[in-house]
Motif scaffolding. Structure first.
Motif, mmCIF file in Angstrom:
data_model
loop_
_atom_site.group_PDB
_atom_site.id
_atom_site.type_symbol
_atom_site.label_atom_id
_atom_site.label_comp_id
_atom_site.label_asym_id
_atom_site.label_seq_id
_atom_site.Cartn_x
_atom_site.Cartn_y
_atom_site.Cartn_z
ATOM 1 N N GLU A 36 0.826 -1.208 0.000
ATOM 2 C CA GLU A 36 0.000 0.000 0.000
ATOM 3 C C GLU A 36 0.866 1.266 0.000
ATOM 4 O O GLU A 36 0.504 2.275 -0.645
ATOM 5 C CB GLU A 36 -0.923 -0.010 1.222
ATOM 6 N N ILE A 37 1.999 1.241 0.716
ATOM 7 C CA ILE A 37 2.916 2.389 0.700
ATOM 8 C C ILE A 37 3.509 2.584 -0.697
ATOM 9 O O ILE A 37 3.601 3.713 -1.209
ATOM 10 C CB ILE A 37 4.026 2.174 1.750
ATOM 11 N N LEU A 38 3.882 1.477 -1.333
ATOM 12 C CA LEU A 38 4.473 1.577 -2.674
ATOM 13 C C LEU A 38 3.449 2.023 -3.720
ATOM 14 O O LEU A 38 3.827 2.634 -4.733
ATOM 15 C CB LEU A 38 5.072 0.222 -3.066
ATOM 16 N N SER A 39 2.188 1.696 -3.485
ATOM 17 C CA SER A 39 1.164 2.104 -4.457
ATOM 18 C C SER A 39 0.992 3.618 -4.511
ATOM 19 O O SER A 39 0.530 4.158 -5.525
ATOM 20 C CB SER A 39 -0.174 1.429 -4.125
ATOM 21 N N TRP A 40 1.341 4.328 -3.441
ATOM 22 C CA TRP A 40 1.267 5.779 -3.457
ATOM 23 C C TRP A 40 2.345 6.394 -4.367
ATOM 24 O O TRP A 40 2.128 7.445 -4.974
ATOM 25 C CB TRP A 40 1.434 6.332 -2.038
ATOM 26 N N TYR A 41 3.482 5.738 -4.477
ATOM 27 C CA TYR A 41 4.584 6.256 -5.296
ATOM 28 C C TYR A 41 4.626 5.618 -6.684
ATOM 29 O O TYR A 41 5.159 6.232 -7.614
ATOM 30 C CB TYR A 41 5.916 6.009 -4.572
ATOM 31 N N HIS A 42 4.095 4.398 -6.817
ATOM 32 C CA HIS A 42 4.066 3.707 -8.113
ATOM 33 C C HIS A 42 2.662 3.125 -8.339
ATOM 34 O O HIS A 42 2.451 1.912 -8.253
ATOM 35 C CB HIS A 42 5.117 2.586 -8.148
ATOM 36 N N PRO A 43 1.686 3.983 -8.597
ATOM 37 C CA PRO A 43 0.304 3.471 -8.723
ATOM 38 C C PRO A 43 0.091 2.600 -9.951
ATOM 39 O O PRO A 43 -0.804 1.733 -9.941
ATOM 40 C CB PRO A 43 -0.543 4.759 -8.797
ATOM 41 N N LYS A 44 0.846 2.770 -10.996
ATOM 42 C CA LYS A 44 0.653 1.987 -12.206
ATOM 43 C C LYS A 44 1.310 0.607 -12.129
ATOM 44 O O LYS A 44 0.914 -0.305 -12.853
ATOM 45 C CB LYS A 44 1.198 2.735 -13.418
ATOM 46 N N GLU A 45 2.302 0.466 -11.287
ATOM 47 C CA GLU A 45 3.032 -0.795 -11.200
ATOM 48 C C GLU A 45 2.588 -1.657 -10.029
ATOM 49 O O GLU A 45 2.709 -2.879 -10.077
ATOM 50 C CB GLU A 45 4.545 -0.509 -11.095
ATOM 51 N N ILE A 46 2.093 -1.047 -8.973
ATOM 52 C CA ILE A 46 1.634 -1.785 -7.795
ATOM 53 C C ILE A 46 0.107 -1.664 -7.731
ATOM 54 O O ILE A 46 -0.437 -0.572 -7.520
ATOM 55 C CB ILE A 46 2.273 -1.241 -6.500
#
Length: 290
Positions: A36-46
């Motif tokens: 969920e933390i990574l989805s904030w910085y990489h929404p298209k990949e995560i």
């Protein structure tokens, strides 16, 4: 939450996560909050719907396999030991993981007064306990080797190496305890520890005298070896046999040798008398016949 630095806590609160982080050791173990933390910085990949928010070991492994692949593709500096420690809920592993994510995603360092230990064992906790309450070898293995590690271990040799490492750390910790409190373990001082460390004065004085004499020899001036000018030496003459004889004696010896060679020499004594004579009765000191 007290184990995390203040700037990391403020960063987590600013992300507005779906789960409130109360205990990082359990909250980050399944990898869902990390995704969920990574989805904030990489929404298209995560994609958050690809991750399962379960507590079983199968759900954890599936989530972390996806995360590990993403870290390798992005060249993120997340250690493999840190991920394994977070999966198995090791002490301080989740805190190290969150700090590495904060540094990697925000390009800002974390500030700590003391460096964090990344061995992920309970030795720091055991050192704070009294001696009678500290763990034994079997308890140390139980505390530092999780059941999930036994289930997901690659092979038996890998688990044996982990167990041996835990035992060696426990033995080192026990040896430090014996040094801290030798009376509790009944350790008696050795003869070298009982004996005083002072050296006798006589040997020290002798050594000082030898050093002073050596220094005196080294500092002796060169002029002391020279001969004074007012000293006179007398010449000693040594007379050597057969070398300083007069000419008359030499002619007499040659004549005697000539007569002896041609049989004209008549000895002054008979053979019987000659046998009783010694060498000194026949010859003089200078080598001539008597």
């Amino acid at each position: 939450m007290n184990a995390l630095p203040r700037e990391v806590l403020k960063w987590l609160q600013s992300l507005d996560l779906s789960i409130s982080v109360k205990n990082p050791k359990w909250d980050f173990s399944n990898g869902y909050l990390v995704a969920e933390i990574l989805s904030w910085y990489h929404p298209k990949e995560i994609k958050i719907h690809c991750f399962n928010n379960g507590t079983s070991i199968q759900s954890k492994l599936l989530n972390w396999n996806l995360l590990e692949t993403f870290f390798k593709n992005k060249n993120y500096a997340i250690d493999r030991d840190v991920m394994e420690g977070t999966i198995h809920c090791k002490s301080a592993a989740a805190e190290v993981l969150v700090e590495q994510l904060y540094t990697t995603l925000t390009n800002r360092p974390t500030y700590r007064l003391t460096p964090r230990n990344q061995t992920f064992n309970d030795l720091s906790y055991q050192s704070k306990l009294p001696l009678h309450a500290r763990a034994t070898a079997s308890t140390a293995i139980k505390n530092n080797l999780a059941n999930t590690e036994l289930e997901t271990g690659p092979d038996t040799s890998h688990l044996m190496s982990k167990t041996q490492h835990i035992i060696s750390l426990h033995q080192q910790h026990r040896q430090s305890q014996r040094l801290q409190d030798p009376d509790r373990f009944g350790i008696k001082p050795t003869l070298g520890e009982i004996r005083p460390k002072m050296k006798p004065e006589s040997s020290q004085n002798d050594r000082n005298g030898i050093c002073q004499s050596k220094q005196g020899r080294k500092s002796r001036p060169v002029s002391a070896n020279r001969v004074p000018e007012n000293v006179q030496f007398a010449e000693i003459k040594v007379k050597q046999s057969g070398r300083d004889l007069p000419a008359s004696s030499m002619d007499q010896i040659k004549g005697q040798i000539h007569n002896d060679m041609f049989g004209t020499y008549q000895p002054a004594h008979s053979m019987g008398q000659f046998k009783r004579l010694n060498y000194h009765d026949i010859f003089r000191i200078d080598g001539t016949y008597k």
